[in-house]
Design a protein around this motif. Structure first.
Motif, mmCIF file in Angstrom:
data_model
loop_
_atom_site.group_PDB
_atom_site.id
_atom_site.type_symbol
_atom_site.label_atom_id
_atom_site.label_comp_id
_atom_site.label_asym_id
_atom_site.label_seq_id
_atom_site.Cartn_x
_atom_site.Cartn_y
_atom_site.Cartn_z
ATOM 1 N N ARG A 40 0.807 -1.214 0.000
ATOM 2 C CA ARG A 40 0.000 0.000 0.000
ATOM 3 C C ARG A 40 0.851 1.279 0.000
ATOM 4 N NH1 ARG A 40 -5.594 0.751 1.336
ATOM 5 N NH2 ARG A 40 -6.018 2.988 1.408
ATOM 6 N N ARG A 41 1.867 1.318 0.842
ATOM 7 C CA ARG A 41 2.655 2.543 0.934
ATOM 8 C C ARG A 41 3.352 2.850 -0.398
ATOM 9 N NH1 ARG A 41 6.215 3.728 6.180
ATOM 10 N NH2 ARG A 41 4.085 3.643 7.002
ATOM 11 N N SER A 42 3.798 1.828 -1.106
ATOM 12 C CA SER A 42 4.430 2.059 -2.404
ATOM 13 C C SER A 42 3.445 2.673 -3.386
ATOM 14 C CB SER A 42 4.971 0.740 -2.971
ATOM 15 O OG SER A 42 6.016 0.230 -2.173
ATOM 16 N N PHE A 43 2.227 2.175 -3.394
ATOM 17 C CA PHE A 43 1.224 2.733 -4.300
ATOM 18 C C PHE A 43 0.850 4.157 -3.905
ATOM 19 C CE2 PHE A 43 0.653 -1.664 -5.662
ATOM 20 C CZ PHE A 43 0.435 -1.504 -7.013
ATOM 21 N N GLU A 44 0.788 4.426 -2.621
ATOM 22 C CA GLU A 44 0.454 5.782 -2.185
ATOM 23 C C GLU A 44 1.537 6.781 -2.585
ATOM 24 O OE1 GLU A 44 -2.348 4.668 1.686
ATOM 25 O OE2 GLU A 44 -0.210 5.152 1.967
ATOM 26 N N GLU A 45 2.779 6.326 -2.639
ATOM 27 C CA GLU A 45 3.848 7.209 -3.096
ATOM 28 C C GLU A 45 3.797 7.403 -4.609
ATOM 29 O OE1 GLU A 45 7.522 5.702 -1.635
ATOM 30 O OE2 GLU A 45 7.088 6.238 0.462
ATOM 31 N N LEU A 46 3.403 6.351 -5.331
ATOM 32 C CA LEU A 46 3.264 6.454 -6.780
ATOM 33 C C LEU A 46 2.061 7.311 -7.176
ATOM 34 C CD1 LEU A 46 3.959 2.842 -8.063
ATOM 35 C CD2 LEU A 46 5.223 4.881 -8.707
ATOM 36 N N ILE A 47 1.005 7.270 -6.333
ATOM 37 C CA ILE A 47 -0.239 7.983 -6.641
ATOM 38 C C ILE A 47 -0.611 8.838 -5.431
ATOM 39 C CG2 ILE A 47 -2.595 7.734 -7.554
ATOM 40 C CD1 ILE A 47 -1.813 4.749 -8.099
ATOM 41 N N PRO A 48 -0.002 9.997 -5.272
ATOM 42 C CA PRO A 48 -0.251 10.828 -4.078
ATOM 43 C C PRO A 48 -1.564 11.597 -4.189
ATOM 44 C CG PRO A 48 1.342 11.898 -5.518
ATOM 45 C CD PRO A 48 1.025 10.582 -6.157
ATOM 46 N N SER A 49 -2.659 10.919 -3.868
ATOM 47 C CA SER A 49 -3.973 11.545 -4.024
ATOM 48 C C SER A 49 -4.944 11.008 -2.986
ATOM 49 C CB SER A 49 -4.523 11.265 -5.434
ATOM 50 O OG SER A 49 -5.879 11.675 -5.533
ATOM 51 N N ASP A 50 -5.690 11.908 -2.357
ATOM 52 C CA ASP A 50 -6.755 11.497 -1.437
ATOM 53 C C ASP A 50 -7.954 10.927 -2.186
ATOM 54 O OD1 ASP A 50 -5.242 12.348 0.689
ATOM 55 O OD2 ASP A 50 -6.162 14.343 0.767
ATOM 56 N N ARG A 51 -7.998 11.156 -3.483
ATOM 57 C CA ARG A 51 -9.128 10.656 -4.297
ATOM 58 C C ARG A 51 -8.897 9.229 -4.776
ATOM 59 N NH1 ARG A 51 -9.414 12.442 -8.843
ATOM 60 N NH2 ARG A 51 -7.461 13.596 -9.044
ATOM 61 N N MET A 52 -7.729 8.667 -4.494
ATOM 62 C CA MET A 52 -7.422 7.316 -4.956
ATOM 63 C C MET A 52 -8.019 6.292 -4.000
ATOM 64 S SD MET A 52 -5.929 5.766 -7.418
ATOM 65 C CE MET A 52 -5.599 4.038 -7.778
ATOM 66 N N HIS A 53 -8.756 5.329 -4.561
ATOM 67 C CA HIS A 53 -9.427 4.304 -3.758
ATOM 68 C C HIS A 53 -8.879 2.923 -4.138
ATOM 69 C CE1 HIS A 53 -12.180 7.445 -2.597
ATOM 70 N NE2 HIS A 53 -12.482 7.668 -3.867
ATOM 71 N N TYR A 54 -8.711 2.084 -3.121
ATOM 72 C CA TYR A 54 -8.187 0.734 -3.310
ATOM 73 C C TYR A 54 -9.271 -0.271 -2.927
ATOM 74 C CZ TYR A 54 -3.822 3.265 -3.620
ATOM 75 O OH TYR A 54 -2.837 4.143 -3.985
ATOM 76 N N MET A 55 -9.577 -1.165 -3.839
ATOM 77 C CA MET A 55 -10.708 -2.074 -3.644
ATOM 78 C C MET A 55 -10.236 -3.514 -3.796
ATOM 79 S SD MET A 55 -14.338 -1.920 -5.626
ATOM 80 C CE MET A 55 -15.665 -3.071 -5.273
ATOM 81 N N GLU A 56 -10.378 -4.287 -2.734
ATOM 82 C CA GLU A 56 -9.925 -5.674 -2.743
ATOM 83 C C GLU A 56 -10.955 -6.582 -3.396
ATOM 84 O OE1 GLU A 56 -8.042 -9.049 0.279
ATOM 85 O OE2 GLU A 56 -9.026 -7.275 1.104
ATOM 86 N N THR A 57 -10.458 -7.541 -4.179
ATOM 87 C CA THR A 57 -11.311 -8.569 -4.769
ATOM 88 C C THR A 57 -10.691 -9.940 -4.504
ATOM 89 O OG1 THR A 57 -10.199 -8.568 -6.926
ATOM 90 C CG2 THR A 57 -12.007 -6.986 -6.613
ATOM 91 N N TYR A 58 -11.508 -10.950 -4.573
ATOM 92 C CA TYR A 58 -11.054 -12.335 -4.406
ATOM 93 C C TYR A 58 -11.480 -13.085 -5.659
ATOM 94 C CZ TYR A 58 -10.456 -16.855 -1.936
ATOM 95 O OH TYR A 58 -10.080 -18.122 -1.543
ATOM 96 N N ASN A 59 -10.633 -12.995 -6.685
ATOM 97 C CA ASN A 59 -10.924 -13.594 -7.976
ATOM 98 C C ASN A 59 -9.818 -14.583 -8.286
ATOM 99 O OD1 ASN A 59 -12.035 -14.155 -10.462
ATOM 100 N ND2 ASN A 59 -11.314 -12.289 -11.448
ATOM 101 N N ALA A 60 -10.024 -15.839 -7.937
ATOM 102 C CA ALA A 60 -9.038 -16.892 -8.149
ATOM 103 C C ALA A 60 -9.294 -17.587 -9.479
ATOM 104 C CB ALA A 60 -9.112 -17.899 -6.997
ATOM 105 N N SER A 61 -8.365 -18.445 -9.889
ATOM 106 C CA SER A 61 -8.578 -19.225 -11.111
ATOM 107 C C SER A 61 -9.842 -20.061 -11.000
ATOM 108 C CB SER A 61 -7.374 -20.142 -11.362
ATOM 109 O OG SER A 61 -6.200 -19.387 -11.559
#
Length: 490
Positions: free
Chosen positions: A255-276
């Protein structure tokens, strides 16, 4: 409102009602799924062998059909791959998702029927959009495209075989070009770095508003995008970026790496469970850290507790972890997929991914599981300012003169000021989250050893070994030694 947004709003309204229905009536929906699957399978070879035409209740189903893992179900899959019709699903199955093997095989081949492609995996991806729009009504994510980093697929014995992501891209080309980038020809390029360079050329001028996939590969792609464009962060490339739908591995270490790549309060992270094996759950409430179990995708769920008993949905308890078994429209019957899930609630049914059944370390009685390792790593990073990109853990065996230990092979995105303090904090957090580990640290275990490898080592290992994720915990040293020698193979 655009024409595309108008169409999507109508779809979202319909699906919101369906999702609300299974939230309120979960057991009825699951019973209906089982009856539908029994009707669908009764005239297959599997159905005739197990008398599915005479099965009408959950109890009868559990009495009539044994449970399977990949090794025991493999003979059915091999017959399907040979082109035999009506083996465990009606008709000919021509699509097979290849995933990393955790059994005796290097790879597993999971059947993907046309029904499961559309009414499980594709419906799950559309529901991600449905739930996201409900949570963020002012979103403009649908005015752009989702950058989807797929794998690759090949023709094999008259079948299409490859990563699930590649199969989905290959089979849904006629409509998904409205919403997805890059083009199909680019998305399924086999070599990752060639694909990344092609995406840079094709997509940096597109209006990208979201991206989706496994965090590790997306992180590598995003770094390449910044190298290609010379920009400081991704918002300088794609200013309308607002969502990342991720899955496959625990997101907290990334998460911290992505927050540094995308420094925005508007960025949302959504978890999914999509396996083979199927699309099973998604994060429907941004205030929570769990996922809603999706009950109307053509999957009937069962759960094996720590006592070995297998129960349907109504038998689970919140706060407990279970091994997941599925019966699905992809032709799998009472199949143990190798994952453990923890129920966080039962009204509605919500889960957290709790790791692979075979990913643990218990060489010294410490019973270390992936959840322990991830939580300890997050704590150590918060205490030292470090950012870890990838890691794997292996045992170091006891000798006549040395106690046992764990070796953490770590790839830092950002180094801590002191590696020694990082190791101390990691040990402290591990002892806090796992009492068995703490007890062994007092007797047979030394503090863990931290081996730091250069950035990109794990990505090279995944690419060379045909993997899309790094095993976090391994009860022997095979993966650790393999990772450590990869540099010499490049």
């Amino acid at each position: 409102m655009s024409f595309r947004s108008t169409i999507l709003k109508a779809w979202f309204s319909q699906r919101e009602r369906a999702i609300d229905r299974f939230r309120r009536h979960p057991l009825e929906v699951q019973e209906r799924m089982l009856r539908r699957l029994l009707r669908r399978g009764r005239r297959t070879e599997f159905g005739e062998r197990y008398g599915l035409g005479r099965v009408h209740t959950v109890g009868q189903f559990q009495s009539a059909v044994e449970t399977f893992d990949y090794d025991t179900f493999k003979p059915f899959i091999e017959r399907m791959m040979e082109g035999v019709r009506n083996v465990t699903a009606p008709g000919r199955v021509e699509l097979f998702a290849r995933s990393s093997g955790t059994t005796s095989d290097r790879s597993k081949y999971i059947p993907v029927t046309r029904e499961s492609l559309w009414w499980n995996h594709t419906l799950g991806m559309r529901d991600v959009a449905t739930v996201y729009a409900a949570n963020y009504p002012a979103t403009r994510v649908f005015e752009g495209k989702t950058l989807t980093l797929g794998g690759s697929c090949v023709a094999e014995r008259g079948n299409l075989v490859g990563d699930l992501s590649a199969l989905l891209i290959h089979e849904t080309t006629f409509w998904s070009g409205w919403f997805r980038a890059p083009r199909t020809e680019t998305a399924i390029i086999p070599d990752f770095w060639q694909k990344a360079d092609a995406i840079c050329r094709e997509c940096t001028g597109e209006r990208i508003t979201a991206f989706a996939g496994v965090p590790s590969w997306n992180l590598a792609l995003m770094r390449r995008v910044l190298e290609y464009t010379g920009k400081r962060h991704l918002l300088e490339v794609w200013p309308h970026l607002e969502m990342f739908a991720h899955g496959g591995v625990e997101f907290k270490p990334y998460r911290r790496s992505f927050e540094e790549l995308i420094p925005s309060d508007r960025m949302h992270y959504m978890e999914t469970y999509n396996a083979s094996e199927g699309f099973f759950a998604l994060a429907d409430d941004p205030r929570r850290d769990d996922m809603l179990l999706m009950l109307d995708y053509g999957t009937f769920y069962e759960f094996r507790g720590d006592d070995g008993a297998v129960v349907p949905l109504e038998g689970v308890e919140a706060g407990k972890a279970y091994t997941l078994l599925i019966t699905s429209n992809n032709g799998l019957w009472r199949y143990e997929i190798g994952d453990r899930v923890e129920f966080t609630a039962t009204d509605p049914y919500r889960i957290r991914f709790a790791g692979r059944t075979r990913q643990y370390i218990n060489v010294f009685g410490e019973e270390l599981i992936v959840d322990n390792a991830d939580r300890a790593l997050v704590g150590a990073c918060e205490a030292t300012g470090a950012v870890v990109g990838e890691y794997t853990v292996a045992p170091c065996y006891m000798s006549l003169r040395e106690r046992g230990a764990h070796e953490w092979i770590v790839e830092f995105e950002r180094e801590p000021a002191s590696r020694e303090r990082f190791a101390e904090e990691l040990d402290r957090c591990l002892r806090a989250v796992n009492s068995d580990y703490d007890a062994k640290r007092r007797t047979t275990l030394e503090r863990q050893r931290v081996t730091v490898v250069e950035r990109g080592r794990f990505l090279d290992w995944m690419r060379l070994r045909g993997k899309n994720k790094v095993p976090r915990l391994v009860n022997d040293r095979r993966v650790a030694e393999d990772v450590l020698q990869v540099k010499g193979e490049k």
